[in-house]
Design an enzyme around this catalytic site. Structure first.
Site, PDB file in Angstrom:
ATOM      1  CB  SER A 712      -0.908   0.005   1.227  1.00 34.91           C
ATOM      2  OG  SER A 712      -1.587   1.237   1.325  1.00 34.91           O
ATOM      3  CG  ASP A 739      -5.609   3.114   0.084  1.00 34.15           C
ATOM      4  OD1 ASP A 739      -4.583   2.680   0.641  1.00 34.15           O
ATOM      5  OD2 ASP A 739      -6.653   2.449  -0.062  1.00 34.15           O
ATOM      6  CG  HIS A 777      -9.511   1.429  -1.954  1.00 36.08           C
ATOM      7  ND1 HIS A 777      -9.221   1.234  -0.625  1.00 36.08           N
ATOM      8  CD2 HIS A 777     -10.869   1.483  -2.031  1.00 36.08           C
ATOM      9  CE1 HIS A 777     -10.344   1.172   0.074  1.00 36.08           C
ATOM     10  NE2 HIS A 777     -11.354   1.328  -0.761  1.00 36.08           N
ATOM     11  N   GLY A 870      -8.943   5.113   5.802  1.00 36.36           N
ATOM     12  CA  GLY A 870      -8.426   6.467   5.910  1.00 36.36           C
ATOM     13  C   GLY A 870      -7.740   6.825   7.190  1.00 36.36           C
ATOM     14  CG  PHE A 871      -9.245   7.357  10.118  1.00 34.80           C
ATOM     15  CD1 PHE A 871      -9.061   8.713  10.296  1.00 34.80           C
ATOM     16  CD2 PHE A 871     -10.425   6.916   9.556  1.00 34.80           C
ATOM     17  CE1 PHE A 871     -10.048   9.604   9.929  1.00 34.80           C
ATOM     18  CE2 PHE A 871     -11.420   7.802   9.191  1.00 34.80           C
ATOM     19  CZ  PHE A 871     -11.225   9.152   9.372  1.00 34.80           C
ATOM     20  N   GLY A 873      -3.067   3.344  12.456  1.00 34.69           N
ATOM     21  CA  GLY A 873      -2.956   2.972  13.848  1.00 34.69           C
ATOM     22  C   GLY A 873      -4.121   2.188  14.397  1.00 34.69           C
ATOM     23  CG  ASP A 913      -6.683  -2.287   2.345  1.00 30.22           C
ATOM     24  OD1 ASP A 913      -7.162  -1.411   1.607  1.00 30.22           O
ATOM     25  OD2 ASP A 913      -5.656  -2.132   3.018  1.00 30.22           O
ATOM     26  N   GLY A 914      -5.752  -3.770   5.508  1.00 33.59           N
ATOM     27  CA  GLY A 914      -5.738  -3.107   6.812  1.00 33.59           C
ATOM     28  C   GLY A 914      -5.322  -4.027   7.946  1.00 33.59           C
ATOM     29  N   GLY A 915      -4.355  -3.581   8.747  1.00 32.87           N
ATOM     30  CA  GLY A 915      -3.940  -4.345   9.915  1.00 32.87           C
ATOM     31  C   GLY A 915      -3.149  -5.593   9.596  1.00 32.87           C
ATOM     32  N   GLY A 935       0.935  -2.149   4.460  1.00 32.84           N
ATOM     33  CA  GLY A 935       1.612  -0.863   4.338  1.00 32.84           C
ATOM     34  C   GLY A 935       2.751  -0.720   5.318  1.00 32.84           C
TER      35      GLY A 935
END
Length: 953
Positions: A712, A739, A777, A870-871, A873, A913-915, A935
């Site tokens: 990412s 993104d 995306h 979009g955020f 952490g 996608d994510g984490g 990412g």
């Protein structure tokens, strides 16, 4: 003379300008003054200015300070309050006598990293650096007053008397013998030590049972009384389990650790060169006696020579943690005591005179109690936000089940504090708001809380037979149950969103009443122990000081009063932590003789919300006859659900469920069968994996195809995009995920990323790389505007958000039909332009809502978001695993048959996608994912991107 303060942090080691600044300080009068011109008395409206480098400056109402006049100059004594929160650190100047705000607060954010699910870390060096920037930023706002006062011919001098800092509690730091951090801190929310927390109670019970004569757990380890009177559990957030985790999992760090301390202790050391603990931290989260540890400040320990007085040494010994006592700070100071003066280095870093007093603070919530003025027995404060925290000052340290504490010596040495909590309150209200919001044709704006409040105000108490249980995220107190979940009971077709919204508001207030009742029972027991009575007169807490997000809703405030039967008080300044620091600083500076005196002069009540007797009578009946019966009534159901989701079925039972569900899956509606998804999830989480031969022979494309790692670019170094992409190509991962946020669909000025021009530049720069894949995306408003431009720029695939089409997670009804029509039209546009098409769904969106879109054959990829878009952490949402399993089954049982019939060879790809990191990649691969978007785990790996890719595979 005027000294202006820069908001930029200095480079004190090598900067000539700072040398000159230090020389200038030597020429100043001995009295430390900051000269400025007189401010206007007109209140300033609340505005926010964003500065990505220096933080955020928030304009707070300016109030006329009380000034001393000397030779036509007015001198104002000020103190600086500093609030070290989870996401940022803030500083603000206050009139040391009145508590009125001078200038503006200044906040500087810092980064939180999540190396694994449930872990949370910060770098201690960031705390100090950002503290310096925050203080300088707050001081610089005093300069804004110069021009205003210049016209009147007068001037003001600000005399900085002291500063005080509060911090997050249980953010644990390991320091070397030179007081250098050995590793990132274990942030308060870090839950990696859950097994150590459970081990403490297990070992304690075992020791008590084996003692001769046999003892109760409280007889054996009286320090455990603060954990629900010895019933437990102990939170993984606390210092002891975190210290145990470091010792067990990082023995080298433990061996090298000269000091184990907290955020509070570290920043005070950096400011003064003195390592001391806060007695409030020690009392509420260290299992220490907050009064006794204050007697340990002599060189040889307390009056009786016991250097570990007030510490749980017997418990440490039982746990094999005796060496922890040697690593904790030797000295302990109460909040309001002077830690020391600013060192030369710290003074230079902050832009303040050497020797400026640094006063002891403590945990942010409990310093907030001081700022709200709740410092006398039977006073309660309620701090609201995503969750509710209830704090009660009790007459003694007697504990009771259903409460945490009472902690002796907290928040101040002569006080005792009990606390309660609700896990999901403001977060639950936000969830419902999002759930009931509809797209009004203007881009999907959420319905305002004001509108929902107005609608709910028209619903009678009790919501026409609808009651809710607010424990969406488990229950803290008075019934500690992490498996508890939420419920809506009594729903009918006549209920509207107004009924549901009000029921949720009422449920939070019911839960608050339950918590307050338990706290008062503990207070009554404490009074009975102290006075030998049944609790004594005045043990009931009829007034509650409230602060936080709930104060913005008049309806919710009134419901709190009506349902609890108590008066709620609002202060003029509801920022308890910052004002609490100012109060403590003023006491340490000698401006006020005591905290009581400072509160009397610096805290002002502004508003009272009284319960309405007739309405309270209605809610009394609803609370007693309905709400209190719902919780025990559904507890068994919640626990049974947890077992099913956790994979508690036996192998035979699992086979039976799968065989039953297989028949239903062939009917085209897998969503009708909830059991198979849960049992599959259970096997992935450690449940039984025994299946029959026929199931083992079922084709599984996901297991035969190689996993694709998709970097990412959102997490890459944007200043060297060419170099970052080359690293990806060198590591053999040319499938890039890009993104595109426009700041509208995600309403944030920080949600602005790449556009078609960047995509065009990437494609042209790497035109010779045939295998380069660019997945775009689109998380934007009106995504159809971007299709043609992205096609011309060279995009391989466009992945659009289902929610941007009007999809709300429900595939039935008019909204679902409209979303499907819009999605099909957009998918046709994308494919007609020569690109592939994918669809992305948010964590809260049901995967079944996109099945009809998949049936069209227009979409070749599903992006399962495991975090909110979009955020950064955020933790990996485990519900993504279940969605992967459901998609894989739907692909195998439905889509593959229809595609084979149509002569199509390619399966729908499942992208997550994510984490994604080393800890979660194996889970999603086992569930059946084809593509993993990562990412931070790739671009910020300490050993490089190529090693990171291998770890994910």
């Amino acid at each position: 003379m005027k000294i202006r303060h820069s908001t930029s942090p200095p480079s004190w080691a090598s900067s000539l300008s700072l040398f000159l600044f230090g020389a200038l300080l030597l020429l100043l009068p001995l009295q430390s003054t900051l000269a400025h011109t007189s401010p206007q008395s007109t209140p300033i409206s609340h505005t926010t200015t964003h500065n990505n480098q220096q933080g955020t400056t928030t304009d707070i109402n300016k109030l006329d300070p009380t000034a001393k006049t000397n030779n036509n100059k007015s001198t104002i004594d000020i103190v600086i309050g500093i609030d070290g929160g989870t996401e940022s650190i803030r500083a603000c100047c206050f009139d040391a006598h009145t508590g009125k705000i001078i200038g503006k607060s200044h906040a500087v954010p810092y980064e939180t990293t999540h190396p694994q699910a449930g872990w949370a870390e910060q770098h201690p060096e960031d705390w100090y650096d950002n503290l310096c920037a925050a203080v300088r930023g707050a001081l610089s706002t005093l300069n804004n007053d110069d021009d205003d006062a210049g016209s009147s011919g007068g001037s003001l001098e600000y005399d900085v008397k002291a500063l005080c800092c509060d911090t997050t509690c249980c953010s644990v730091v390991a320091l070397s013998s030179t007081y250098t951090p050995l590793r990132p801190c274990l942030l308060w929310m870090d839950a990696r030590s859950a097994s150590q927390a459970a081990k403490i109670m297990t070992i304690a019970h075992s020791h008590a049972e084996k003692s001769s004569p046999q003892q109760s757990i409280l007889e054996a380890f009286p320090e455990l009384r603060v954990n629900s009177a010895g019933e437990g559990p102990i939170s993984a957030e606390w210092l002891l389990p975190k210290a145990m985790w470091i010792k067990e999992h990082e023995p080298n760090v433990w061996e090298d650790a000269h000091i184990i301390c907290e955020y509070q202790d570290y920043v005070n050391y950096k400011l003064t060169g003195k390592m001391v603990a806060s007695s409030c931290n020690a009392a509420v989260r260290w299992h220490h006696d907050g009064w006794e540890v204050l007697q340990n400040n002599n060189e040889d320990g307390g009056d009786d020579g016991d250097e570990h007085r007030g510490r749980p040494m017997k418990l440490y010994k039982a746990l094999g943690m005796e060496d922890l006592a040697e690593k904790l700070p030797r000295r302990t100071l109460a909040m309001g005591d002077v830690v020391g003066g600013l060192t030369e280095e710290a003074a230079c870093d902050l832009g303040l005179p050497v020797g400026t007093k640094v006063v002891q603070g403590g945990p942010d919530a409990f310093v907030g109690m001081i700022g709200l003025g709740t410092i006398h027995p039977h006073q309660i404060c309620l701090i609201t936000g995503s969750s509710h925290l209830h704090c009660l000052i009790t007459p003694s340290a007697t504990s009771a089940p259903g409460t945490w504490g009472a902690y002796r010596g907290a928040p101040l040495p002569h006080l005792n504090l009990a606390e309660g909590g609700q896990s999901s309150t403001g977060s639950l209200v936000r969830w419902v708001r999002d759930l009931v919001s509809k797209d009004g044709g203007d881009g999907g704006e959420k319905v305002s809380y004001g509108v929902l409040d107005e609608e709910a105000s028209g619903v009678a108490p009790g919501c026409d037979g609808l009651v809710a249980l607010e424990t969406w995220q488990g229950s803290r107190t008075p019934h500690t149950d992490p498996l508890a979940r939420g419920a809506l009971v009594g729903l009918t077709l006549s209920h509207t969103r107004a009924h549901i919204f009000r029921a949720i508001l009422e449920s939070v207030c019911y839960g608050t009443r339950s918590c307050l009742d338990a706290l008062e029972a503990a207070a009554a027991a404490a009074a009975a122990e102290q006075h030998g009575t049944d609790g004594g007169a005045g043990s009931k807490s009829n007034e509650v000081v409230i602060a936080g997000g709930a104060t913005r809703s008049d309806l919710w405030l009134q419901l709190h009063a009506d349902i609890t039967g108590r008066t709620f008080l609002l202060n003029e300044n509801t920022d308890g932590p910052l004002l609490g620091c100012a109060i403590l600083a003023s006491v340490g500076a000698g401006i006020h003789d005591s905290v009581d005196d400072a509160v009397e002069n610096m805290v002002r009540r502004e508003r009272r919300i009284e319960p309405r007797a007739d309405v309270t009578k209605v809610y009394d009946r609803l609370y007693e006859e309905v709400y209190l019966k719902v919780r025990p009534g559904v507890k068994g159901v919640f626990h049974a659900l947890a077992e099913v989701r956790g994979g508690a079925l036996s192998g035979g039972e699992e086979r039976e469920v799968k065989e039953s569900c297989s028949k239903q899956e062939k009917s085209r509606l897998p969503k009708r069968c909830g059991k198979w998804g849960m049992t599959c999830l259970g096997s992935l989480r450690g449940g039984s994996t025994e299946v029959d031969d026929s199931q083992q022979q079922q084709p599984n494309v996901a297991s035969s195809a190689p996993i694709i790692i998709s970097p990412s670019l959102l997490a890459s170094d944007w200043s060297d995009m060419k170099g970052e992409i080359q690293k990806c190509l060198d590591a053999g991962v040319p499938h890039l995920h890009i993104d595109v946020f426009d700041g509208v669909f995600l309403d944030s000025p920080n949600a602005l990323t790449f556009g078609p021009q960047m995509i065009d530049s990437i494609r042209k720069r790497f035109i010779d790389v045939a295998e380069l894949t660019l997945d775009i995306h689109l998380c934007v408003h009106r995504p159809e505007r971007y299709a043609e431009a992205m096609a011309e720029a060279g995009a391989t695939r466009i992945i659009f958000q289902w929610e941007a089409m009007g999809g709300n997670g429900d595939d039935n009804g008019e909204d679902g039909s409209d979303a499907l029509s819009a999605a099909i039209a957009f998918a046709k546009t994308i494919t007609s332009l020569g690109m592939k098409c994918g669809v992305s769904i948010n964590p809260e969106t049901s995967v079944t809502s996109i099945y009809p879109l998949l049936d069209t054959g227009l979409v070749d990829l599903v992006d399962v978001l495991a975090v909110e878009p979009g955020f950064g952490g955020q933790e990996f949402n485990p519900l993504a695993i279940e969605k992967i399993v459901m998609l894989r089954r739907y692909r195998e049982e439905v889509l593959r048959n229809s595609r084979d019939g149509a002569g199509m060879e390619e399966d729908v790809k499942i992208l997550v996608d994510g984490g994604i990191h080393r800890g979660t990649s194996s889970l999603v691969r086992s569930a059946g994912a084809d593509i993993l978007v990562a990412g931070t785990a790739l671009f910020r790996h300490p050993l490089g991107l190529e090693v990171a890719v291998k770890e994910l595979l």
